[in-house]
Design a protein around this motif. Structure first.
Motif, PDB file in Angstrom:
ATOM      1  N   THR A 188      -7.417   2.580   1.880  1.00  0.00           N
ATOM      2  CA  THR A 188      -7.250   3.809   2.639  1.00  0.00           C
ATOM      3  C   THR A 188      -7.682   3.541   4.070  1.00  0.00           C
ATOM      4  OG1 THR A 188      -9.491   4.597   2.208  1.00  0.00           O
ATOM      5  CG2 THR A 188      -7.792   5.180   0.615  1.00  0.00           C
ATOM      6  N   GLU A 217       0.839  -1.204   0.000  1.00  0.00           N
ATOM      7  CA  GLU A 217       0.000   0.000   0.000  1.00  0.00           C
ATOM      8  C   GLU A 217       0.872   1.252   0.000  1.00  0.00           C
ATOM      9  OE1 GLU A 217      -2.322  -0.433   3.482  1.00  0.00           O
ATOM     10  OE2 GLU A 217      -3.359  -2.240   2.796  1.00  0.00           O
ATOM     11  N   ILE A 220       0.796   9.802   3.287  1.00  0.00           N
ATOM     12  CA  ILE A 220       0.569   8.353   3.370  1.00  0.00           C
ATOM     13  C   ILE A 220       0.107   7.971   4.773  1.00  0.00           C
ATOM     14  CG2 ILE A 220       1.668   6.079   3.231  1.00  0.00           C
ATOM     15  CD1 ILE A 220       3.567   7.265   1.132  1.00  0.00           C
ATOM     16  N   ILE A 276      -3.545   8.889   5.050  1.00  0.00           N
ATOM     17  CA  ILE A 276      -4.395   8.010   4.242  1.00  0.00           C
ATOM     18  C   ILE A 276      -4.556   6.643   4.896  1.00  0.00           C
ATOM     19  CG2 ILE A 276      -4.556   6.760   2.048  1.00  0.00           C
ATOM     20  CD1 ILE A 276      -3.139   9.174   0.748  1.00  0.00           C
ATOM     21  N   HIS A 315       1.285   4.290  -2.939  1.00  0.00           N
ATOM     22  CA  HIS A 315       1.080   5.711  -2.656  1.00  0.00           C
ATOM     23  C   HIS A 315       2.337   6.523  -2.978  1.00  0.00           C
ATOM     24  CE1 HIS A 315      -2.951   5.543  -1.134  1.00  0.00           C
ATOM     25  NE2 HIS A 315      -2.651   4.599  -0.250  1.00  0.00           N
ATOM     26  N   LYS A 320       2.789  10.697  -3.207  1.00  0.00           N
ATOM     27  CA  LYS A 320       2.404  11.102  -1.861  1.00  0.00           C
ATOM     28  C   LYS A 320       3.621  11.187  -0.941  1.00  0.00           C
ATOM     29  CE  LYS A 320      -2.008  11.003  -2.860  1.00  0.00           C
ATOM     30  NZ  LYS A 320      -2.786  12.256  -2.963  1.00  0.00           N
ATOM     31  N   ARG A 327       2.276   7.355  -6.495  1.00  0.00           N
ATOM     32  CA  ARG A 327       1.330   8.420  -6.804  1.00  0.00           C
ATOM     33  C   ARG A 327       1.820   9.783  -6.315  1.00  0.00           C
ATOM     34  NH1 ARG A 327      -3.232   6.489  -8.940  1.00  0.00           N
ATOM     35  NH2 ARG A 327      -3.872   4.344  -8.503  1.00  0.00           N
ATOM     36  N   GLN A 346      -6.987   3.844  -8.699  1.00  0.00           N
ATOM     37  CA  GLN A 346      -7.050   4.619  -7.466  1.00  0.00           C
ATOM     38  C   GLN A 346      -7.986   3.994  -6.431  1.00  0.00           C
ATOM     39  OE1 GLN A 346      -5.309   7.597  -6.864  1.00  0.00           O
ATOM     40  NE2 GLN A 346      -6.045   7.434  -4.775  1.00  0.00           N
TER      41      GLN A 346
END
Length: 230
Positions: free
Chosen positions: A225, A163, A177, A180, A167, A172, A170, A220
């Motif tokens: 999350t 995970e 992170i 999230i 992220h 982050k 993406r 996404q």
């Protein structure tokens, strides 16, 4: 909330003073010092415990600049360095990334973008202006790769590390992170360290490129999350 401690480096006094005035208006930032000489810069970066170092360069970035960056990171590795430059040379961009900078920005950005970039870098992210992002990705795609096969992600990484990796890909920051995934910032840092070690990657940029190259990035909605864990 602790303020982000910023050190400004540059040979032009007016540039340093201008940045001081801009950053002084931000409650989340504290300019702890500035300097122009190599020795002075390195000593201040360590003594003043700077979180972010803004390095102002002009036109071509010379070898001395890289020596300063390397010396600062060797003496205080937790400092994050952002270069502000007029240079449009690709070699300067890639060489700066390789020596360990966390941000590479043109001087024509506005103050809001600069402040956001400082905050992003201080929280564990990277800051590269939009028009340079594709150059970064293209360069890393062309580099010889000894990275592990995508199946290694399934075999080597825990579910939470996967995970975190997605992220990172993406863009982050560690703080984002943590929010999230509803975990502590320190836990994210541990996950990132483990990911890089397990996948034989040098930094977050390489991690992002690895995910893209291997086609690992899910849609996404499929990235868990904190809401999906409740």
């Amino acid at each position: 909330m602790e303020k982000i401690r910023v050190l400004i480096i540059g040979n032009h006094v007016l540039c340093r003073e201008g940045l001081r005035l801009i950053l002084a208006r931000q409650k989340s930032l504290e300019v702890v010092g500035d300097g122009g000489s190599d020795l002075e810069v390195i000593k201040k970066a360590v003594k003043l415990k700077s979180d972010v170092v803004l390095l102002i360069e002009h036109k071509r970035i010379d070898i001395n600049c890289y020596k300063v960056i390397s010396a600062i990171l060797k003496s205080r590795p937790q400092s994050k360095i952002i270069i502000l430059t007029d240079s449009e040379d690709d070699d300067d961009l890639f060489a700066s990334i390789k020596v360990g900078i966390r941000g590479y920005l043109p001087k024509n950005i506005n103050s809001e973008y600069l402040i956001t970039s400082i905050q992003q870098v201080a929280n564990g992210g990277f800051a590269v202006s939009g028009d340079l992002t594709e150059k970064v990705f293209a360069e890393f795609r062309e580099m010889p790769s000894n990275r592990l096969h995508k199946d290694s992600v399934k075999e080597l990484l825990s579910s939470r590390e996967k995970e975190t990796l997605f992220h990172i890909a993406r863009g982050k920051s560690n703080k984002e992170i943590a929010s999230i995934l509803n975990i502590a910032d320190t836990t994210v840092k541990i996950h990132v360290k483990n990911i890089l070690k397990k996948l034989n990657l040098g930094n977050r940029v390489q991690a992002a490129i690895y995910v893209m190259e291997q086609g690992l990035l899910p849609q996404q909605k499929s990235i868990p999350t904190k809401e999906s864990h409740n």
